[in-house]
Motif scaffolding. Structure first.
Motif, PDB file in Angstrom:
ATOM      1  N   ALA A 211      40.107  42.004  38.193  1.00  0.00           N
ATOM      2  CA  ALA A 211      40.980  42.961  37.525  1.00  0.00           C
ATOM      3  C   ALA A 211      42.210  42.286  36.928  1.00  0.00           C
ATOM      4  O   ALA A 211      42.673  42.676  35.861  1.00  0.00           O
ATOM      5  CB  ALA A 211      41.392  44.056  38.500  1.00  0.00           C
ATOM      6  N   ILE A 212      42.754  41.318  37.607  1.00  0.00           N
ATOM      7  CA  ILE A 212      43.984  40.742  37.052  1.00  0.00           C
ATOM      8  C   ILE A 212      43.758  39.456  36.273  1.00  0.00           C
ATOM      9  O   ILE A 212      44.650  38.973  35.596  1.00  0.00           O
ATOM     10  CB  ILE A 212      45.053  40.479  38.132  1.00  0.00           C
ATOM     11  N   SER A 213      42.561  38.866  36.363  1.00  0.00           N
ATOM     12  CA  SER A 213      42.404  37.572  35.691  1.00  0.00           C
ATOM     13  C   SER A 213      41.846  37.741  34.284  1.00  0.00           C
ATOM     14  O   SER A 213      41.371  38.807  33.895  1.00  0.00           O
ATOM     15  CB  SER A 213      41.486  36.670  36.520  1.00  0.00           C
TER      16      SER A 213
ATOM     17  N   VAL B 124      36.959  40.344  45.142  1.00  0.00           N
ATOM     18  CA  VAL B 124      36.459  40.017  43.804  1.00  0.00           C
ATOM     19  C   VAL B 124      36.905  41.051  42.774  1.00  0.00           C
ATOM     20  O   VAL B 124      37.319  40.706  41.662  1.00  0.00           O
ATOM     21  CB  VAL B 124      34.924  39.910  43.832  1.00  0.00           C
ATOM     22  N   GLN B 125      36.880  42.290  43.207  1.00  0.00           N
ATOM     23  CA  GLN B 125      37.248  43.352  42.285  1.00  0.00           C
ATOM     24  C   GLN B 125      38.664  43.155  41.763  1.00  0.00           C
ATOM     25  O   GLN B 125      38.909  43.160  40.561  1.00  0.00           O
ATOM     26  CB  GLN B 125      37.141  44.682  43.020  1.00  0.00           C
ATOM     27  N   MET B 126      39.573  42.952  42.696  1.00  0.00           N
ATOM     28  CA  MET B 126      40.956  42.771  42.290  1.00  0.00           C
ATOM     29  C   MET B 126      41.150  41.505  41.487  1.00  0.00           C
ATOM     30  O   MET B 126      41.880  41.491  40.497  1.00  0.00           O
ATOM     31  CB  MET B 126      41.839  42.697  43.532  1.00  0.00           C
TER      32      MET B 126
ATOM     33  N   LEU C 226      36.263  37.031  53.931  1.00  0.00           N
ATOM     34  CA  LEU C 226      34.885  37.356  53.584  1.00  0.00           C
ATOM     35  C   LEU C 226      34.875  38.197  52.311  1.00  0.00           C
ATOM     36  O   LEU C 226      35.792  38.984  52.066  1.00  0.00           O
ATOM     37  CB  LEU C 226      34.218  38.153  54.710  1.00  0.00           C
ATOM     38  N   ASN C 227      33.844  38.048  51.503  1.00  0.00           N
ATOM     39  CA  ASN C 227      33.798  38.884  50.310  1.00  0.00           C
ATOM     40  C   ASN C 227      33.154  40.226  50.651  1.00  0.00           C
ATOM     41  O   ASN C 227      32.582  40.398  51.720  1.00  0.00           O
ATOM     42  CB  ASN C 227      33.129  38.152  49.144  1.00  0.00           C
TER      43      ASN C 227
ATOM     44  N   PHE D 113      50.202  40.556  43.459  1.00  0.00           N
ATOM     45  CA  PHE D 113      49.502  40.503  42.182  1.00  0.00           C
ATOM     46  C   PHE D 113      50.470  40.739  41.031  1.00  0.00           C
ATOM     47  O   PHE D 113      50.383  40.098  39.982  1.00  0.00           O
ATOM     48  CB  PHE D 113      48.363  41.533  42.160  1.00  0.00           C
TER      49      PHE D 113
ATOM     50  N   GLN E 208      38.692  36.564  47.687  1.00  0.00           N
ATOM     51  CA  GLN E 208      37.505  37.255  48.206  1.00  0.00           C
ATOM     52  C   GLN E 208      37.432  38.685  47.692  1.00  0.00           C
ATOM     53  O   GLN E 208      36.362  39.261  47.590  1.00  0.00           O
ATOM     54  CB  GLN E 208      37.526  37.266  49.733  1.00  0.00           C
TER      55      GLN E 208
ATOM     56  N   LEU F 168      46.335  49.303  40.780  1.00  0.00           N
ATOM     57  CA  LEU F 168      45.224  48.692  40.073  1.00  0.00           C
ATOM     58  C   LEU F 168      45.239  49.050  38.597  1.00  0.00           C
ATOM     59  O   LEU F 168      45.076  48.192  37.725  1.00  0.00           O
ATOM     60  CB  LEU F 168      43.901  49.171  40.692  1.00  0.00           C
TER      61      LEU F 168
ATOM     62  N   THR G 210      47.208  43.576  31.745  1.00  0.00           N
ATOM     63  CA  THR G 210      46.454  42.364  31.392  1.00  0.00           C
ATOM     64  C   THR G 210      45.769  42.510  30.042  1.00  0.00           C
ATOM     65  O   THR G 210      45.553  41.540  29.340  1.00  0.00           O
ATOM     66  CB  THR G 210      45.367  42.020  32.438  1.00  0.00           C
TER      67      THR G 210
ATOM     68  N   MET H 269      47.977  47.280  36.632  1.00  0.00           N
ATOM     69  CA  MET H 269      47.701  45.869  36.410  1.00  0.00           C
ATOM     70  C   MET H 269      46.677  45.689  35.303  1.00  0.00           C
ATOM     71  O   MET H 269      46.833  44.852  34.417  1.00  0.00           O
ATOM     72  CB  MET H 269      47.151  45.284  37.703  1.00  0.00           C
ATOM     73  N   ARG H 270      45.653  46.472  35.345  1.00  0.00           N
ATOM     74  CA  ARG H 270      44.599  46.329  34.360  1.00  0.00           C
ATOM     75  C   ARG H 270      45.137  46.585  32.950  1.00  0.00           C
ATOM     76  O   ARG H 270      44.870  45.818  32.040  1.00  0.00           O
ATOM     77  CB  ARG H 270      43.454  47.296  34.670  1.00  0.00           C
TER      78      ARG H 270
END
Ligand SMILES: Nc1ncnc2c1ncn2[C@@H]1O[C@H](COP(=O)(O)OP(=O)(O)OP(=O)(O)O)[C@@H](O)[C@H]1O
Ligand SMILES: Nc1ncnc2c1ncn2[C@@H]1O[C@H](COP(=O)(O)OP(=O)(O)OP(=O)(O)O)[C@@H](O)[C@H]1O
Ligand SMILES: [Mg+2]
Ligand SMILES: [Mg+2]
Lengths: 236, 345, 428, 286, 251
Positions: free
Chosen positions: A201-203, A196-198, E168-169, A176, A194, E242, E249, E245-246
């Protein structure tokens, strides 16, 4: 400005329709994520963009040009590059040959050496195994190679289907961060993810696909807080 | 061969139906109706027309159906391409012919011996070359066929290059040449019916499912518990026995045997062509392929318009069929008429 | 069913669809005579494709020439004044056995052939013979030289050619004649039914005469590289080489033997040397001896027939050659072509002798035949053991030599009665 | 001893040509996974190409080879688009049927036009003597050309971009497209090159031996064997496979009747496969 | 003990993909197998299930030495597995795939009985609506479930799951984890390779960590997750990353 735009696309396999008028657009220099349940049609959408399957209706625009009916290789040549689901490596060729194949578009040929260095830095394991036949690599190693191969193409738009599939957590984080750097260097990206959280978070912007239609879209941060998204895709 | 991903996009429904058969008509034999009907119709046709030429033409066709159906067990069900399948026809033919011409055995005893010889060869080969995959197996079968032909060429008891000739008087035991020829036809018809039924039973059995699994992905099949080495060997043996028996019958009728016609590689390739043309992996496919291919060749060979360039015209027609019906005629029909799937096995 | 000879000409025309109508000159139709005319159908398969194509083509050309000659004369005239026109039906057997029986059944039943001619090779002929016997059709064989075929209890099959067992024995006699000191022979031959039969017989004959067989090697029909064999010959140091098989391998063998330059005094090959094309080998052809079913130089004439106490029938050798060259753009006929013509001629004479196209009558005529033609002496074995085997005809042996001006010429060197030149020995 | 040496030498020289004849077949098979059953007839066309140019127009056979090569390349591309392209992704082995049809067409027309009578390119460069062995120079030239072509092909496949494309398309066509490789063009090119190799091999053989329109069949059969010995898709392997075959054919007859050659040869071939299922020089396929 | 490994090693040429792996697995447990990419996890599965023969060491399954067994022998003895890189029988239907799993697995059912089992299993993994579709036309996620169904249909004693959660999500993962648990509750022992930490932590009774082919840690999920070696080699610090990164961005 939207650099890649998908307008009202429908498509499917044989007689089975999967996409039902899907539209989305990717802004230049931004990272867009595409999420959705298993079988929602994410992969199908990317395949339709690349022309691996032909759109039944609707159109795909790149840089203001209708590319709906160009063959796949022509799109890659223009800088629209996909890291496909299932990796699709050249299993009989070595790691390095795979990377060299990634650099097939004319635009990428001049910088093969530099790009090799770059991806080897991103994935030291690949450098270690540059002569190994890619088909014998472990699942995660193959995933690294697939992503690296995509980067070798010097894409203008890079789409990655299932970025973190099979990668160890520590590597996902590294990855990432690397993507972040690519974005800073001006690359436009679309992630199917998949986690989704991550992904959110970066998009910068996100689309949620459900049963072949865009269900919700919006800035990633908003989506991450959206009640529906949280309950349906984040598991809480 | 090709990576699983390649086929993903092009996947069309060509070879399903096993579970449909199992679910909807376990115990009934709907899929067998058409194959058996075709064979029976071919069998009685000469009696209806009353013409010997009909019988002879159908003999050629029936021979093809039987050989193609046999090959299909290996090629269509198991996914192993045998280029040298004619070796079983030739060896069986030689063993049987030797017993008849030199040892004075009757056709009735010679035929099973031909089948036995072919089956035995297949069994031994199965142990040796069925470990090879894809193209390498195909090539090895060519090697086996050529080695066998060359060996027979040097094998004095079988007459070496001269081969053997059956004394014409032998046919007297079967009521003269005319009776012998029609007897050969009915024996062939029975054998063809037999192989078609065997083919169907294999296709719808657990054994057959194991073969299909091997065809799709042999390593995965083994992980699932398919004992691939023995399953392949038995499929090979099963696909060899009938050609062995038919070899005896064919050369009995032919009156003489020589190495070149007995082990003609092109014949093997024609068998593959017939299986592919009709639709590999189906019971009906080799039947339709055999009828189609041989009637086409037969028609062109004797047609005043084409007979001078019959080979080229046959090639061109074949090409057109291949290009537009690549999955074989049965596959095409199944896709075209989904309602008929249960019948088109 | 037998031949429906009494039917009018219209009957065979009905199945004209399958007949090569184009082969038939249009004027023969117009020349329909006033007397009763019948048409008889002769059926055969030819190897239009596949390995036997060349020899088979020569044979078919010879047959066609015969047919045209007969039809141009208004048909075969029977003693009762009836004229019998000839029509051919033929199919491609692709030089393989798969369909031979089917096609001969078609000829016998659908095309209502009155008579059959054999395919070119012995193997195919054996398969066709089963059908001929079944339908009681007389079949004249050409090309199918193996003796074996005639020892299987057949009754309807008659051989025009000298059988395989007598192809090379004359070459042994010739060797004895030219060099009493020659002792060692190498046999190198094609691994096929025909050549093996020939060599087996020659070998026994030679050993009976006290020769040593220093090498006996078969080679595969498709062989193009004779290096290994030539090396072996060189090693075995024979006085004579005999063998060969068909045209292609024989001419290749001769060429490579010449290239390798190993020096043998006597070299006799099957089939290839008598072919006019053999001259293309140039120097490599000089000295090569070959058995031939027919040579123009070994002229048979009505006079020689009288001398031998035989009947004479048909045209002279020169006439055959003229007719052939006129019809086929100056192509020189090979013995296969002559054999094809002779097969027709034999049938023609038998029909005349029988006075009809009735198969039994024709068979009787064939049994009794003892005849000299441009092709040579024709007589058939009538015993049950070898019925139909050719006993009258014998081979002549040719050798390629250079004439005074250095051109290659084919000379008959054996038997001495027919010889046109001395044998060149040792060969250069 | 002399005898043995001569035989080995003969075999070696022949082996080069065998190797070249096999190269096109194993290339198309190994790279495109297409078993090209029209290989034999195409070799025959190469033979006739040189023959017609030489006998008809008096062109030196070695110069004629250049024209034959170009013809082969174009012919291959045409065959690809007419017969193979449509079925290359169709089920298992459809291409085998397609090329079989092409073989029937070529053989049928070829026999109709040329008949099956033997032809011969009457062009000899003479020979020289080495001890007891006499070696025709034609064979040496053929061997040298074969080596050259092998080397060229090897470099092409391993070191050039389009060579790499060919292997990539063969391995995973879909992925190659995604990388920007025009797969149809590449496949057509591969088929063209394979066909070109076949016609050139045919042309060279024509300078050595007489031939008929059916002669290619023998070489096709040998090519199958060589493909296995050398490993499919590997030009150097094909050459080595050819040499092995050639030498075997030279040596075996010195010990036993030559008719046993094929028996020994094919039994050996099957044995080799049993020990090394991917061929002597083939890399293991995954 | 249902499975015992004694010093199992596997070399590929010069590469030592597994070195001296030793552990015992009691019946009825779920063992989580984690480790960085290329650590040798899949190779370990292959060595247990007979696809590879270990270079050194012994594998004992239900008291029997199976080190040199063939894959099909393992299947008959009651071991079933899924493939990380899916291997469906493409041209057979989904149902036929599963029937094959049942027919040739431990219980070796006939076609009829196998059909019944297949229907149950397909229902269980949620593929029932796709029964008659060709396996080749499934997408990757569905193919993973098919792998699972095929393995289950064999009614194994020991089930080897190679990254069945990948792709899988999160909510789907939750569902699959429930499935895995209920399989365990039926008495099947499971070894599970997984990179989805939350899931593997919650479902495993024990964890085994591989790195460069060697065991670097073994124990309860809690202990392993707090092992510094494991954090360094495998987990990294997710929260920190995390957050980093946040912030970037947004900037
Ligand atoms: N080759 C194919 N042929 C037929 N149907 C297919 C094919 N590939 C996918 N499908 C079907 O299309 C639908 C959408 O699949 P797609 O792969 O696009 O979903 P996805 O959103 O990418 O799912 P995932 O998260 O599992 O990757 C699924 O129902 C799948 O079964
Ligand atoms: N057949 C082979 N030949 C050579 N190297 C191999 C082979 N199979 C695996 N390897 C190597 O062995 C190592 C272990 O591979 P393995 O597949 O077991 O890893 P893994 O732990 O399953 O990784 P992942 O989590 O990425 O799936 C890898 O570095 C891989 O490249
Ligand atoms: Mg997807
Ligand atoms: Mg793994």
């Amino acid at each position: 400005m939207a650099i890649l735009e998908i307008r009202d696309v429908t498509s499917g396999y044989g007689e089975v329709q999967i996409l039902w008028g899907t539209s989305l657009s990717m802004e230049e220099g931004r990272l867009t994520s595409l999420v959705g349940a298993n079988g929602a049609g994410k992969t199908t959408l990317l395949r339709t963009v690349m022309g691996s399957i032909k759109p039944w209706q609707g159109s795909v625009w790149f840089n203001g040009q209708d590319i709906s009916h160009l063959p796949t290789h022509a799109k890659a040549e223009m800088g629209v590059v996909l890291v496909p689901e299932g990796r699709q490596l050249f299993t009989d060729m070595s790691v390095e040959e795979n990377l060299e194949m990634g650099a097939s578009p004319k635009r990428a040929r001049a910088h093969v050496a530099r790009n090799l260095e770059r991806v080897y830095e991103m994935f030291p394991r690949l450098k270690e195994r540059r002569a190994q036949k890619s088909g014998t690599m472990s699942g995660g190693e193959q995933q690294m190679l697939a992503v690296a191969r995509g980067i070798m193409a010097e894409p203008i738009v890079l789409m990655i289907d299932e970025l973190s599939l099979g990668l160890a957590p520590v590597l996902v984080l590294d990855l990432f961060q690397s993507l972040k750097k690519l974005k800073d260097a001006g690359l436009t990206m679309m992630l199917v993810e998949q986690n989704v959280q991550m992904a959110l978070a970066i998009s910068d912007y996100g689309y949620v696909l459900a049963q072949g239609r865009v269900e919700i879209d919006g800035p990633s941060r908003e989506l991450a807080e959206n009640e529906h998204v949280r309950s349906a895709y984040l598991g809480h | 061969m090709s990576s699983p991903n390649d086929t993903q996009l092009a996947a069309t429904d060509t070879k399903t139906g096993l579970s449909a058969v199992l679910a909807q008509n376990a115990g009934s034999f709907v899929g067998l109706i058409l194959p058996v009907a075709i064979i029976l119709a071919l069998t009685i046709w000469p009696t209806i027309t009353g013409k010997d030429i009909t019988r002879e033409s159908i003999f050629t066709i029936m021979l093809s159906i039987a050989l193609a159906s046999s090959l299909n067990i290996l090629l269509g069900y198991t996914g192993y391409v045998s280029f040298g399948h004619v070796v079983f026809f030739g060896l069986g033919g030689y063993v049987g012919f030797y017993l008849m011409a030199v040892q004075g055995w009757s056709l009735w005893l010679a035929m099973p011996m031909g089948g036995l010889a072919a089956g035995l060869l297949a069994f031994l080969l199965g142990k040796a070359i069925l470990r090879l995959r894809g193209g390498y197996f195909a090539l090895a079968t060519i090697g086996v066929n050529e080695a066998m032909r060359a060996f027979i060429n040097n094998f004095k008891p079988f007459g070496g290059p001269v081969g053997m000739t059956l004394n014409f008087q032998v046919y007297k035991d079967y009521g003269g040449a005319a009776r012998a020829l029609s007897l050969a036809f009915y024996i062939l018809a029975a054998l063809t019916l037999l192989i078609v039924i065997i083919s169907y039973l294999v296709r719808t059995s657990k054994f057959g499912l194991g073969l299909l699994a091997i065809r799709e992905d042999e390593d995965a099949a083994e992980v699932m518990g398919v004992v691939a080495p023995s399953a392949k060997t038995w499929a090979y043996v099963l696909s060899a026995i009938l050609p062995g028996i038919i070899g005896v019958l064919f050369f009995f009728k032919n009156g003489s045997i020589e190495p070149v016609p007995a082990f003609r590689l092109n014949f093997s390739i024609e068998m593959i062509v017939m299986v592919m043309l009709g639709g590999q992996g189906t019971v009906l496919g080799p039947i339709i392929g055999g009828v189609g291919y041989q009637s086409l060749r037969g028609f062109l060979l004797t047609s005043p318009l084409f007979k001078n360039i019959q080979l080229a015209v046959a090639g061109a027609l074949l090409l057109v069929i291949v290009l537009f019906v690549p999955a074989g005629l049965v596959g095409w029909l199944r896709n075209r008429f989904p309602a008929l799937r249960r019948v088109l096995q | 069913g037998g031949g429906t000879t009494a039917e009018p000409a219209a009957q065979p025309a009905a199945n004209d669809a399958a007949a090569p109508a184009a082969d038939q000159p249009a004027d023969t139709e117009a020349a329909a005579p006033a007397a009763t005319t019948e048409t008889m159908v002769i059926g055969f398969t030819a190897s239009q494709t596949g390995s036997q194509n060349v020899a088979s083509t020569g044979q078919v050309n010879g047959l066609n020439l015969w047919k045209d000659t007969v039809n141009a004369a208004g048909g075969i005239e029977l003693p009762n004044g009836t004229k019998v026109m000839v029509e051919f039906v033929s199919y491609d057997d692709e030089s393989n056995t798969d369909r031979v029986q089917e096609l001969y059944t078609r000829l016998a039943t659908e095309d209502n052939a009155n008579f059959l001619i054999s395919p070119y090779s012995s193997g195919l002929t054996a398969a066709a013979a089963v059908i001929a016997e079944q339908y009681g059709k007389v079949m004249i064989t050409t090309g199918a030289a193996s003796d074996d075929t005639y020892k299987q209890g057949l009754t309807m099959v008659y051989q025009a050619y000298t059988p395989a067992s007598r192809y090379l024995t004359g070459a042994v006699d010739l060797l004895e004649h030219v060099d009493a000191n020659a002792k060692n022979i190498a046999f190198v031959y094609e691994n096929s039914k025909f050549s093996t039969d020939v060599v087996e017989a020659a070998r026994q004959y030679a050993e009976g005469k006290g020769y040593n067989v220093v090498l006996a090697e078969g080679y595969d029909p498709e062989t193009t590289d004779f290096g290994p064999f030539i090396n072996k010959i060189q090693d075995a140091k024979p006085d004579a080489i005999m063998g060969g098989g068909h045209f292609q391998d024989g001419s290749t063998f001769a060429r490579q033997l010449n290239e390798k330059n190993i020096g043998v005094s006597f070299f006799a090959l099957l089939v290839a040397p008598p072919e006019p094309d053999f001259a293309d080998l140039g120097e490599a052809a000089v000295g090569v001896v070959g058995p031939s079913q027919w040579e123009l130089q070994a002229a048979f004439t009505p006079e020689s027939a009288t001398a031998a106490g035989l009947d004479w029938y048909g045209l002279l050798g020169e006439e055959f050659v003229q007719g052939y060259e006129a019809k086929y753009d100056g192509t020189e006929p090979s013995y296969h072509a002559a054999g094809g013509y002779a097969a027709g001629l034999i049938l023609e004479k038998a029909i005349i002798d029988a006075g009809s196209t009735d198969p039994d009558a024709v068979r009787q005529a064939l049994e009794a035949m003892n005849l000299l033609t441009f092709f040579g002496h024709i007589q058939f074995d009538t015993t049950a053991e070898a019925h139909g085997l050719q006993t009258g005809h014998s081979m002549v042996y040719i050798q390629w030599q250079k004439d005074a001006s250095g051109n290659l010429v084919k000379e008959v060197v054996w038997p001495l009665e027919g010889a046109t030149a001395e044998t060149l020995y040792p060969a250069p | 001893m002399d005898f043995l040496l001569t035989s080995i030498l003969d075999g070696l020289l022949l082996g080069f040509v065998y190797g070249l004849a096999a190269m096109g077949l194993t290339l198309i098979w190994g790279v495109m996974n297409v078993i090209n059953l029209s290989h034999g007839p195409i070799i025959s066309l190469g033979m006739f190409g040189v023959y017609l140019l030489f006998s008809g127009l008096g062109i030196n056979p070695y110069v004629a080879l250049i024209f034959v090569a170009i013809f082969g390349l174009l012919l291959g591309i045409v065959i690809y688009f007419v017969a193979v392209n449509r079925v290359i992704n169709a089920p298992h082995l459809s291409t085998l049927l397609a090329t079989f049809s092409v073989a029937m067409i070529i053989t049928g027309l070829g026999t109709a036009v040329f008949s099956a009578s033997p032809r011969n390119v009457d062009y000899s460069l003479g020979s020289f003597t080495l001890g007891s062995a006499t070696i025709p120079i034609n064979r040496i030239v053929a061997a040298a050309l074969s080596m050259l072509i092998t080397a060229g092909l090897y470099i092409y496949l391993r070191r050039t971009r389009s060579g790499r494309y060919i292997r990539a398309v063969a391995n995973n066509r879909n992925a190659a497209e995604l990388m920007g490789v025009p797969s149809v063009r590449i496949l057509a090119l591969s088929f063209g090159i394979g066909t070109m190799l076949a016609t050139v091999a045919g042309g060279l053989i024509a300078t050595l031996f007489p031939f008929t329109i059916l002669a290619g069949g023998t070489y096709e059969l040998k090519s199958f064997v060589i493909g296995v010995l050398g490993g499919l898709g590997n030009p150097v392997g094909a050459l080595l496979g050819g040499l092995i075959l050639g030498v075997l054919e030279g040596i075996i007859p010195t010990f036993m009747p030559a008719t046993w050659v094929p028996v020994i040869e094919f039994i050996l071939f099957v044995l080799i496969l049993m020990v090394r299922p991917q061929g002597l020089f083939g890399a293991k396929k995954s | 003990m249902i499975l015992q490994l004694e010093g199992v090693s596997k070399n590929f040429g010069g590469l030592r993909a597994l070195s001296d792996v030793t552990f015992d697995l009691p019946e009825g447990q779920i063992l989580g197998l984690i480790g960085p990419n290329g650590a040798g996890k899949t190779t370990l599965f292959n060595s247990i299930s007979g696809v590879y023969t270990p270079t050194e060491g012994r594998v004992i399954f239900r008291g029997q030495d199976v080190t040199r067994n063939k894959p099909y022998e393992m299947a008959k003895l009651g071991m079933a597995r899924t493939h990380q890189i899916v291997r469906p029988l493409n041209e057979l239907t989904v149902r036929e795939n599963v029937i094959a799993g049942s027919c040739f697995g431990r219980e070796g059912h006939g076609l009829k009985a196998a059909g019944k089992i297949a229907d149950e299993v397909l229902e269980f993994v949620g593929l029932a609506p796709r029964s008659d579709q060709l396996a080749g036309s499934l997408n990757v996620g569905q193919k993973k479930r098919l792998e699972m169904a095929r393995a289950l249909a064999a009614r194994p004693y020991l089930l080897l799951l190679d990254e069945v959660l990948a792709g899988l999500n999160p909510s789907e993962i939750g569902h699959m984890v429930d499935i895995v648990r209920s399989i365990r509750d039926q008495g099947v022992t499971i070894i599970m390779i997984e990179h989805v930490m939350k899931a593997v932590m919650s479902v495993s009774d024990r964890l085994l960590v591989l790195d460069y082919g060697s065991q670097i840690a073994e124990g309860t999920p809690h202990d392993v997750a707090n092992d510094p070696k494991v954090i360094e080699a495998y987990l990294g610090d997710p929260d920190l990353a995390l957050r980093l990164m946040r912030d970037e961005t947004r900037a």
